[in-house]
Structures are given as structure tokens and as C-alpha cells.
Design a protein around this motif. Structure first.
Motif, PDB file in Angstrom:
ATOM      1  N   VAL A 110       0.871  -1.203   0.018  1.00 21.20           N
ATOM      2  CA  VAL A 110      -0.086   0.151  -0.036  1.00 21.20           C
ATOM      3  C   VAL A 110       0.856   1.271   0.106  1.00 21.20           C
ATOM      4  O   VAL A 110       1.847   1.288   1.065  1.00 21.20           O
ATOM      5  N   PRO A 111       0.735   2.114  -0.919  1.00 18.45           N
ATOM      6  CA  PRO A 111       1.463   3.290  -1.089  1.00 18.45           C
ATOM      7  C   PRO A 111       0.969   4.483  -0.010  1.00 18.45           C
ATOM      8  O   PRO A 111       0.823   5.604  -0.422  1.00 18.45           O
ATOM      9  N   LEU A 112       0.935   4.136   1.362  1.00 21.70           N
ATOM     10  CA  LEU A 112       0.607   5.154   2.212  1.00 21.70           C
ATOM     11  C   LEU A 112       1.659   5.009   3.467  1.00 21.70           C
ATOM     12  O   LEU A 112       1.903   3.973   3.559  1.00 21.70           O
ATOM     13  N   ALA A 113       1.465   6.084   4.210  1.00 21.87           N
ATOM     14  CA  ALA A 113       2.713   6.019   5.311  1.00 21.87           C
ATOM     15  C   ALA A 113       2.201   5.206   6.595  1.00 21.87           C
ATOM     16  O   ALA A 113       1.065   4.958   6.899  1.00 21.87           O
ATOM     17  N   ASP A 114       3.245   4.665   7.097  1.00 21.27           N
ATOM     18  CA  ASP A 114       2.927   4.257   8.486  1.00 21.27           C
ATOM     19  C   ASP A 114       2.240   4.879   9.452  1.00 21.27           C
ATOM     20  O   ASP A 114       2.245   6.117   9.507  1.00 21.27           O
ATOM     21  N   GLY A 115       1.172   4.337  10.044  1.00 18.36           N
ATOM     22  CA  GLY A 115       0.359   5.041  11.132  1.00 18.36           C
ATOM     23  C   GLY A 115      -0.572   5.995  10.478  1.00 18.36           C
ATOM     24  O   GLY A 115      -0.896   7.026  11.398  1.00 18.36           O
ATOM     25  N   CYS A 116      -0.952   6.148   9.131  1.00 17.57           N
ATOM     26  CA  CYS A 116      -1.328   7.193   8.692  1.00 17.57           C
ATOM     27  C   CYS A 116      -3.097   7.003   9.053  1.00 17.57           C
ATOM     28  O   CYS A 116      -3.986   7.897   9.088  1.00 17.57           O
ATOM     29  N   LEU A 136      -1.785  -8.691   5.762  1.00 17.74           N
ATOM     30  CA  LEU A 136      -2.168  -8.068   7.271  1.00 17.74           C
ATOM     31  C   LEU A 136      -0.891  -7.340   7.808  1.00 17.74           C
ATOM     32  O   LEU A 136      -1.528  -6.484   8.419  1.00 17.74           O
ATOM     33  N   ALA A 137       0.284  -7.409   7.416  1.00 17.51           N
ATOM     34  CA  ALA A 137       1.155  -6.703   7.860  1.00 17.51           C
ATOM     35  C   ALA A 137       1.031  -5.296   7.511  1.00 17.51           C
ATOM     36  O   ALA A 137       1.466  -4.314   8.041  1.00 17.51           O
ATOM     37  N   GLN A 138       0.556  -5.272   5.998  1.00 16.93           N
ATOM     38  CA  GLN A 138       0.294  -3.738   5.644  1.00 16.93           C
ATOM     39  C   GLN A 138      -0.813  -3.016   6.152  1.00 16.93           C
ATOM     40  O   GLN A 138      -0.781  -2.067   6.579  1.00 16.93           O
ATOM     41  N   ALA A 139      -2.039  -3.881   6.461  1.00 16.41           N
ATOM     42  CA  ALA A 139      -2.946  -3.291   7.393  1.00 16.41           C
ATOM     43  C   ALA A 139      -2.707  -2.930   8.597  1.00 16.41           C
ATOM     44  O   ALA A 139      -3.261  -1.775   8.997  1.00 16.41           O
ATOM     45  N   ALA A 189      -7.257 -18.948  12.122  1.00 21.14           N
ATOM     46  CA  ALA A 189      -6.138 -18.917  13.219  1.00 21.14           C
ATOM     47  C   ALA A 189      -4.922 -18.326  12.721  1.00 21.14           C
ATOM     48  O   ALA A 189      -4.179 -17.455  13.495  1.00 21.14           O
ATOM     49  N   ALA A 190      -4.691 -18.353  11.552  1.00 22.06           N
ATOM     50  CA  ALA A 190      -3.572 -17.732  10.599  1.00 22.06           C
ATOM     51  C   ALA A 190      -3.901 -16.094  10.656  1.00 22.06           C
ATOM     52  O   ALA A 190      -2.960 -15.360  11.127  1.00 22.06           O
ATOM     53  N   LEU A 191      -5.089 -15.922  10.509  1.00 25.65           N
ATOM     54  CA  LEU A 191      -5.523 -14.280  10.597  1.00 25.65           C
ATOM     55  C   LEU A 191      -5.165 -14.047  12.117  1.00 25.65           C
ATOM     56  O   LEU A 191      -4.752 -12.651  12.190  1.00 25.65           O
ATOM     57  N   VAL A 192      -5.657 -14.371  12.984  1.00 20.95           N
ATOM     58  CA  VAL A 192      -5.359 -13.789  14.406  1.00 20.95           C
ATOM     59  C   VAL A 192      -4.115 -13.939  14.882  1.00 20.95           C
ATOM     60  O   VAL A 192      -3.551 -12.990  15.178  1.00 20.95           O
ATOM     61  N   ARG A 193      -3.409 -14.897  14.234  1.00 22.12           N
ATOM     62  CA  ARG A 193      -1.971 -15.030  14.842  1.00 22.12           C
ATOM     63  C   ARG A 193      -1.106 -14.101  13.976  1.00 22.12           C
ATOM     64  O   ARG A 193      -0.253 -13.486  14.714  1.00 22.12           O
ATOM     65  N   GLU A 194      -1.336 -13.648  12.828  1.00 20.51           N
ATOM     66  CA  GLU A 194      -0.649 -12.666  12.096  1.00 20.51           C
ATOM     67  C   GLU A 194      -0.905 -11.163  12.516  1.00 20.51           C
ATOM     68  O   GLU A 194       0.090 -10.569  12.605  1.00 20.51           O
ATOM     69  N   CYS A 195      -2.218 -11.019  12.823  1.00 19.87           N
ATOM     70  CA  CYS A 195      -2.453  -9.578  13.277  1.00 19.87           C
ATOM     71  C   CYS A 195      -1.811  -9.418  14.653  1.00 19.87           C
ATOM     72  O   CYS A 195      -1.412  -8.450  15.066  1.00 19.87           O
ATOM     73  N   ALA A 196      -1.794 -10.382  15.586  1.00 18.07           N
ATOM     74  CA  ALA A 196      -1.097 -10.361  16.823  1.00 18.07           C
ATOM     75  C   ALA A 196       0.385 -10.061  16.771  1.00 18.07           C
ATOM     76  O   ALA A 196       0.851  -9.437  17.790  1.00 18.07           O
ATOM     77  N   ARG A 197       0.868 -10.649  15.736  1.00 23.87           N
ATOM     78  CA  ARG A 197       2.378 -10.458  15.636  1.00 23.87           C
ATOM     79  C   ARG A 197       2.587  -8.715  15.374  1.00 23.87           C
ATOM     80  O   ARG A 197       3.700  -8.357  15.803  1.00 23.87           O
ATOM     81  N   HIS A 198       1.780  -8.036  14.946  1.00 25.10           N
ATOM     82  CA  HIS A 198       1.748  -6.695  14.579  1.00 25.10           C
ATOM     83  C   HIS A 198       0.978  -5.754  15.570  1.00 25.10           C
ATOM     84  O   HIS A 198       0.646  -4.818  15.373  1.00 25.10           O
TER      85      HIS A 198
END
Length: 244
Positions: A110-116, A136-139, A189-198
Motif C-alpha cells: 500500500v503506497p501510504l505512510a505508516d500510522g496514517c 495483514l502486515a500492511q493493514a 487461526a492464521a488471521l488472528v496469529r498474524e495480526c497479533a504479531r503486529h
């Protein structure tokens, strides 16, 4: 009765499952409340109901896979600048006409800034991506601390394949045939796990169309169908969480 999807499908090119070109083929159908994307309207309303009013001036909501901006009418008055990210130019043009600030881009980069973003919405997009952890990392990257992630998608289950593809693609209001590749349906489970990582702890709940509304919609006695919560997340589900 609503427009026959079979007739429309017969007049457009046959595409491989999950081919983004299908959205260009159906560009004139996005805002038809009785057309192929009817259920996306219902899901957009349910997704927007999870978004609280903005708690600060200049709040931003980033809508990943925004399509033609179906979320926009349901966010009216909540106080967000609505930024939509999508790859399909024909859909973004329609989103812009509905007040969405369009950004053409891949949800995996995504071509947008971190924390925007105060809110990131990812509605009916995760079941179309080949790199779920990357998206999910991008989101999560886009969220400011305390920001809200709102998701709805389709579970990676045998039941979901039957309901969301075998059945839904053959009834009015369901998705166009071939719009989904069931191999990409989302492992909860992967959805929850990946979001928790971030730093985003998700809560999941299942949803489905309200049966009485659906019957009334089919009889053209209602313009839309409300989504209701169900005990199982094995077919359609929503997920919500805040970034630490």
C-alpha cells in the motif's frame, strides 16, 4: 425478481477464478442493489456498523480493496476522510464519485505512510489475496497506535466452500460465478496469529444474511438485507481489533 446473474454472466468473458479483470467486466453493476454485488452492499453496511464516530479532527479511514466505494454511504457523518485503495481503475473512478479519495495500489504494498489511519477496513478482500501475512502486515502498519482494524471475509472451511461458492454463486444476491478461488479462503487461526504479531488482537464473530430480510428482498419488498450475528465463524465472519 432481481436481475438474473446467469444471463449477465453469459454476456461477459469467461475468466479464471479470482481474476481481477472480472471487476472491469462488471464495472456497471457495482451500484445495482439487485445485481451481482448486492451482498457486498449488505456487508458494507455491517462493516460500517463496527466503525465508531471519529474521535479526533482529520481522522482517516483507509479502505483496502475499496472497489467502487460501497462503504462510503454508510460512513457518512462519522467524521473520517475516506481513502480507498484498489487495483481496478474502473472501480476507483466510481469510488471517487462517491466521496472516496482514490489510491491505485496493491493491498500487499500500500503506497501510504505508516500510522496514517485511525481505522483500516479490509472488507471482502482477504479471500482474494495470495499473500495473507503480507497484506495483514500492511493493514496493521497503516494503523496509528489505538487505531481500529475491521475485517470481513470468508473462512477456509469445507462448509464455506459449499455455502459461498456452490450455493451462493447460483442465487440472486450472491457473488458472480468465478469471483472467488476457494483455495484463498482465510484460515482464521492464521488471521488472528498474524495480526497479533503486529500488535492487533482480533475478536471474531460469524455473520449471515437475515432470512426474513432476504425473502423480502427477493420479493422486492426490501431494498437491502441486514446481516446478523451467528454462533459460528465457519462461513462469513467479521473481525475487529485495535493496535496497541
Amino acid at each position: 425478481m432481481p436481475t438474473s446473474r446467469t444471463a449477465v454472466a453469459g454476456s461477459r468473458p469467461v475468466r479464471p477464478p479470482n481474476d481481477p479483470r472480472q471487476y472491469d467486466d462488471l464495472a456497471d453493476r457495482w451500484w445495482d442493489p439487485s445485481g451481482e454485488f448486492a451482498m457486498l452492499h449488505w456487508l458494507a453496511a455491517a462493516r460500517a456498523a463496527l466503525v465508531p464516530p471519529a474521535d479526533r479532527p482529520d481522522a482517516v479511514l483507509v479502505d483496502l480493496g475499496c472497489g467502487a466505494g460501497l462503504l462510503a454511504p454508510h460512513l457518512a457523518g462519522k467524521g473520517y476522510r475516506h481513502v480507498g485503495v484498489d487495483l481496478t481503475a474502473s472501480a476507483l473512478a466510481q469510488a471517487s464519485a462517491h466521496g472516496v479519495a482514490p489510491v491505485r495500489g496493491d493491498v500487499a504494498a500500500v503506497p501510504l505512510a505508516d500510522g496514517c489511519a485511525d481505522v483500516v477496513a479490509a472488507g471482502e478482500i482477504l479471500e482474494h489475496v495470495t499473500d495473507l501475512p503480507g497484506v495483514l502486515a500492511q493493514a496493521c502498519r497503516l494503523l496509528r497506535p489505538g487505531g481500529l482494524l475491521v475485517v470481513d471475509t470468508i473462512a477456509a472451511t469445507r462448509l464455506a466452500r459449499v455455502v459461498a461458492v456452490t450455493i451462493a454463486e447460483r442465487v440472486p444476491g450472491g457473488p458472480p460465478p468465478g469471483i472467488h478461488d476457494p483455495a484463498l479462503f482465510v484460515d482464521r487461526a492464521a488471521l488472528v496469529r498474524e495480526c497479533a504479531r503486529h500488535g492487533v488482537a482480533l475478536e471474531l464473530r460469524g455473520v449471515r444474511p437475515r432470512v426474513t430480510d432476504l425473502v423480502a428482498w427477493l420479493a422486492r419488498r426490501r431494498p437491502a438485507v441486514r446481516m446478523v450475528a451467528v454462533p459460528t465463524t465457519a462461513v462469513l465472519f467479521q473481525a475487529v481489533g485495535r493496535r496497541r
